[in-house]
Design a protein around this motif. Structure first.
Motif, mmCIF file in Angstrom:
data_model
loop_
_atom_site.group_PDB
_atom_site.id
_atom_site.type_symbol
_atom_site.label_atom_id
_atom_site.label_comp_id
_atom_site.label_asym_id
_atom_site.label_seq_id
_atom_site.Cartn_x
_atom_site.Cartn_y
_atom_site.Cartn_z
ATOM 1 N N ARG A 86 35.155 44.762 49.267
ATOM 2 C CA ARG A 86 34.471 45.742 50.239
ATOM 3 C C ARG A 86 32.997 45.477 50.499
ATOM 4 N N LYS A 87 32.467 45.504 51.650
ATOM 5 C CA LYS A 87 31.195 45.089 52.025
ATOM 6 C C LYS A 87 30.222 46.050 51.975
ATOM 7 N N THR A 88 30.845 47.367 51.754
ATOM 8 C CA THR A 88 29.865 48.490 51.620
ATOM 9 C C THR A 88 30.519 49.367 50.535
ATOM 10 N N GLY A 89 29.879 50.527 50.329
ATOM 11 C CA GLY A 89 30.319 51.678 49.103
ATOM 12 C C GLY A 89 29.959 51.197 48.072
ATOM 13 N N PRO A 90 30.272 52.069 47.272
ATOM 14 C CA PRO A 90 29.443 52.274 45.695
ATOM 15 C C PRO A 90 30.158 50.754 44.993
ATOM 16 N N ASN A 91 29.097 50.572 43.856
ATOM 17 C CA ASN A 91 29.157 49.208 43.191
ATOM 18 C C ASN A 91 30.581 49.139 42.526
ATOM 19 N N TRP A 92 31.003 50.217 41.943
ATOM 20 C CA TRP A 92 32.259 50.272 41.122
ATOM 21 C C TRP A 92 33.503 49.969 42.109
ATOM 22 N N ARG A 93 33.543 50.154 43.237
ATOM 23 C CA ARG A 93 34.597 49.961 44.079
ATOM 24 C C ARG A 93 34.561 48.513 44.541
ATOM 25 N N LYS A 94 33.119 47.981 44.565
ATOM 26 C CA LYS A 94 33.321 46.531 44.851
ATOM 27 C C LYS A 94 33.676 45.508 43.530
ATOM 28 N N ALA A 95 33.113 46.353 42.144
ATOM 29 C CA ALA A 95 33.555 45.781 40.940
ATOM 30 C C ALA A 95 35.311 45.666 40.872
ATOM 31 N N LEU A 96 35.863 46.841 41.481
ATOM 32 C CA LEU A 96 37.321 46.872 41.335
ATOM 33 C C LEU A 96 37.854 45.857 41.957
ATOM 34 N N ALA A 97 37.520 45.184 43.015
ATOM 35 C CA ALA A 97 38.098 44.047 43.609
ATOM 36 C C ALA A 97 38.004 42.868 43.088
ATOM 37 N N PHE A 98 37.277 42.868 41.839
ATOM 38 C CA PHE A 98 37.083 41.405 41.211
ATOM 39 C C PHE A 98 37.962 41.732 39.665
ATOM 40 N N PHE A 99 38.398 43.006 39.616
ATOM 41 C CA PHE A 99 39.210 43.386 38.325
ATOM 42 C C PHE A 99 40.446 42.470 38.375
ATOM 43 N N GLY A 100 40.665 41.716 37.500
ATOM 44 C CA GLY A 100 42.045 40.874 37.439
ATOM 45 C C GLY A 100 41.968 39.395 37.013
ATOM 46 N N PRO A 101 41.085 38.624 37.381
ATOM 47 C CA PRO A 101 41.352 37.219 37.026
ATOM 48 C C PRO A 101 40.768 37.017 35.908
ATOM 49 N N GLY A 102 39.784 37.723 35.291
ATOM 50 C CA GLY A 102 39.447 37.854 33.769
ATOM 51 C C GLY A 102 40.640 38.048 32.832
ATOM 52 N N TYR A 103 41.478 38.665 33.118
ATOM 53 C CA TYR A 103 42.574 39.135 32.243
ATOM 54 C C TYR A 103 43.677 37.763 32.061
ATOM 55 N N LEU A 104 43.853 37.296 33.434
ATOM 56 C CA LEU A 104 44.655 35.851 33.320
ATOM 57 C C LEU A 104 43.826 35.176 32.322
ATOM 58 N N VAL A 105 42.538 34.855 32.364
ATOM 59 C CA VAL A 105 41.913 33.889 31.502
ATOM 60 C C VAL A 105 41.915 34.383 30.090
ATOM 61 N N ALA A 106 41.991 35.845 29.866
ATOM 62 C CA ALA A 106 41.908 36.177 28.368
ATOM 63 C C ALA A 106 43.340 36.083 27.624
#
Length: 463
Positions: A44-64
């Motif tokens: 998302r280009k606009t909207g609250p920061n937590w919505r933008k953060a959710l878009a990046f939720f995932g790769p870290g768990y593959l790394v973990a």
């Protein structure tokens, strides 16, 4: 090794313009990492920061996943059974090191549009890049070998499937990854996160059954002077740290962060680096909880009852039922191990794809590329299992960790050097204090891994 790409880099496709691709690099990047899913997840280009953060939720768990693979279980089991909660501080320290290095991976991938394999190919002459590729492939095979063995042991403990058959069954996950990735990269992430959730639930239940001394757990996260006066404790501490940071995770993370369509402006990239680092930090904190849980379970179940030499996964599984007084405990242990092995084979296979494409620019059809990577690991695992049984697989597991120890410096050092180089990173160069911490981390990991290798060759070590 490709010296140039076959055509111009198209800005309309979301790629940086051609003049930017050679900023500080010897070669243009060429095709994007994991091109079939590159920039496939909208941000998302606009909207609250937590919505933008959710878009990046995932790769870290593959790394973990790589920080809690079956290869790490043995050191945590041995540390907990032998020294109780004392080595929890080492688990914490190794996790902090992981957070630093993985944050650099996200920064490299987002800032340059290159994964670590591509960066090595594009920064070094062929006589340097080719050996780095060869060592990376050996590390991928060693990683895959450990995961194949761990999954096979999990199948054996849970369903009684013979180890040699279990090894072959692990090949099926190749097609599972292919199916899910064709449905979208989010499906792969959903599978990984679901299995991680199952692992967490299994350990929560087991720890409740084990009823650890929580005061001892808290004290275990504080440094202990015994670490430097007890050779056996130091050896296990070196094992925990040395086996924590896996080379394939560095290649993997720098590639999969580019599945997000974060844009090309400086502000968009800075935002992407911030959210990707937050994602990996939270995910690695989860990995810390799992690794600590393994050690706490071993301390409360084995060390507290006088079983101070539990190192084999099979031994831990056998002892849990009589010690905890519940038949479900060993089943939960086996389920967690199986989920862990499945997760690890999926991510190791993806890392193999990134390494092959990144270093060599070779593009095979997905099923063939994954099958080649998996067969290289399955053949030696199957042969050793048939010839020597469970004891042989245990030795093979240890040997795979030694191979990883050898290769790790050749992934960590280039990563730290690239992200500290302003000519390559531009305005996204890592800050001085991050670079210093990363350099110290790299030095510690290199020294400890070399010590582990020396002790392995000389036949030293605890027990």
């Amino acid at each position: 090794m490709d010296q140039h790409v076959s055509g111009p880099v198209k800005h309309a496709s979301g790629e940086p313009p051609r003049e930017m691709t050679l900023m500080g690099w010897r070669r243009e990047r060429g095709d994007a990492s994991l091109s079939e899913v590159h920039r496939s997840i909208a941000v998302r280009k606009t909207g609250p920061n937590w919505r933008k953060a959710l878009a990046f939720f995932g790769p870290g768990y593959l790394v973990a996943v790589g920080y809690m693979d079956p290869g790490n279980w043995a050191t945590s089991l041995a540390g907990g059974s032998r020294f109780g909660y004392a080595l929890l501080f080492v688990v914490l320290l190794s996790n902090i090191m992981a957070v630093i290095l993985q944050s650099l991976c996200a920064r490299l991938g987002i800032a340059t549009g290159r994964d670590l394999a591509q960066a090595c190919r594009d920064a070094y002459p062929n006589w340097v890049a080719w050996p780095l590729w060869f060592l990376a492939e050996i590390a991928i095979c060693a990683t895959d070998l450990a995961e194949v063995i761990g999954t096979a042991i999990g199948l054996n403990l849970l369903f009684g499937i013979p180890l040699e058959i279990g090894v072959v069954i692990t090949a099926l996950d190749v097609f599972l990854v292919l199916y899910l990735q064709n449905k979208g990269f989010r499906r792969v992430e959903a599978l990984i996160i679901t299995l991680l959730g199952v692992i967490a639930v299994c350990f929560v239940i087991q720890i409740v059954m084990a009823n650890p001394v929580w005061g001892g757990v808290i004290r275990g996260f504080a440094p202990t002077t015994n670490l430097f006066t007890n050779p056996d404790m130091l050896y296990l501490a070196l094992g925990i740290i040395g086996a924590t940071v896996m080379p394939h995770n560095l290649y993997l993370h720098s590639g999969i962060v580019q599945t997000r369509d974060y844009g090309e402006t400086e502000e968009e990239k800075r935002s992407a680096i911030r959210y990707a680092t937050l994602d990996s930090t939270i995910a690695l904190t989860f990995a810390l909880a799992i690794n600590a849980s393994i050690l706490i379970l071993a301390a409360a179940s084995f060390n507290a009852t006088g079983h101070t030499n539990v190192e084999e996964l099979g031994d831990a599984h056998t002892l849990l039922s009589p010690l905890l007084g519940s038949a479900i405990a060993p089943s939960l242990f086996a389920i967690a191990l199986l989920c862990c092995g499945l997760n690890s084979t999926v991510t190791a296979t993806m890392a193999g794809q990134i390494v092959m494409e990144g270093f060599l620019h070779i593009r095979l059809v997905p099923w063939l590329r994954r099958l080649i990577t998996r067969v290289i690991a399955i053949v030696p695992a199957a042969v050793i299992t048939v010839l020597y049984g469970e004891s042989g697989t245990a030795k093979l597991l240890i040997f795979s960790q030694v191979i990883l120890s050898l290769q790790l410096p050749f992934a960590v050092i280039p990563l730290v050097m690239f992200t500290a180089n302003r000519a390559k990173m531009g305005t996204f160069v890592a800050s001085r204090w991050i670079t210093v911490l990363a350099a110290i981390t790299a030095a510690i990991i290199v020294v400890l891994n070399m010590k582990l290798l020396f002790d392995f060759v000389m036949g030293y070590g605890a027990g």
